[in-house]
Design a protein around this motif. Structure first.
Motif, PDB file in Angstrom:
ATOM      1  N   PHE A   5       0.827  -1.202   0.000  1.00 24.08           N
ATOM      2  CA  PHE A   5       0.000   0.000   0.000  1.00 24.08           C
ATOM      3  C   PHE A   5       0.866   1.260   0.000  1.00 24.08           C
ATOM      4  O   PHE A   5       0.592   2.218  -0.694  1.00 24.08           O
ATOM      5  N   LYS A   6       1.947   1.263   0.792  1.00 24.30           N
ATOM      6  CA  LYS A   6       2.839   2.428   0.847  1.00 24.30           C
ATOM      7  C   LYS A   6       3.499   2.665  -0.503  1.00 24.30           C
ATOM      8  O   LYS A   6       3.652   3.809  -0.925  1.00 24.30           O
ATOM      9  N   SER A   9       0.867   4.181  -2.697  1.00 19.51           N
ATOM     10  CA  SER A   9       0.537   5.507  -2.183  1.00 19.51           C
ATOM     11  C   SER A   9       1.618   6.522  -2.540  1.00 19.51           C
ATOM     12  O   SER A   9       1.323   7.651  -2.936  1.00 19.51           O
ATOM     13  N   ASP A  10       2.871   6.141  -2.385  1.00 21.68           N
ATOM     14  CA  ASP A  10       3.969   7.047  -2.723  1.00 21.68           C
ATOM     15  C   ASP A  10       4.038   7.305  -4.229  1.00 21.68           C
ATOM     16  O   ASP A  10       4.458   8.373  -4.666  1.00 21.68           O
ATOM     17  N   ALA A  11       3.638   6.334  -5.025  1.00 19.37           N
ATOM     18  CA  ALA A  11       3.692   6.485  -6.480  1.00 19.37           C
ATOM     19  C   ALA A  11       2.644   7.464  -6.980  1.00 19.37           C
ATOM     20  O   ALA A  11       2.865   8.159  -7.970  1.00 19.37           O
ATOM     21  N   ILE A  12       1.481   7.545  -6.332  1.00 20.30           N
ATOM     22  CA  ILE A  12       0.415   8.422  -6.817  1.00 20.30           C
ATOM     23  C   ILE A  12       0.290   9.709  -5.987  1.00 20.30           C
ATOM     24  O   ILE A  12      -0.694  10.419  -6.073  1.00 20.30           O
ATOM     25  N   CYS A  13       1.281  10.019  -5.197  1.00 22.14           N
ATOM     26  CA  CYS A  13       1.253  11.213  -4.347  1.00 22.14           C
ATOM     27  C   CYS A  13       1.231  12.467  -5.234  1.00 22.14           C
ATOM     28  O   CYS A  13       2.081  12.646  -6.101  1.00 22.14           O
TER      29      CYS A  13
END
Length: 87
Positions: A5-6, A9-13
């Motif tokens: 998930f992280k 999440s970091d990829a689509i920030c």
């Protein structure tokens, strides 16, 4: 936190991560922001003075609009009685 998930999440920030060292320069406030702050304060002072002058002008006009009809009526009464000398 869940590792997959992280990663997603970091990829689509949408908000870039700002490094603390890059955010604030050594002098404290950046020069561009300081000059903008001075400009905004000066604009606020000038607009405040203009608003105060406009308020005074319109307050005086409003007050005079109440006084003038009474003065005109008084002058008409005195003129009708013949006590007002014409110039």
């Amino acid at each position: 936190m869940n590792v997959p998930f992280k990663a997603v999440s970091d990829a689509i920030c949408l908000i870039p991560v700002i490094d603390a060292a890059d955010a604030i320069p050594a002098s404290g406030v950046p020069r561009k922001i300081r000059s903008m702050l001075i400009l905004l304060v000066a604009l606020a002072v000038v607009s405040s003075l203009a608003a105060e002058m406009a308020y005074g002008y319109f307050a005086d006009r409003y007050e005079m609009s109440w006084v003038r009809p009474e003065l005109a009526e008084h002058a008409a009464i005195v003129r009708a009685q013949g006590r007002l000398g014409e110039k």
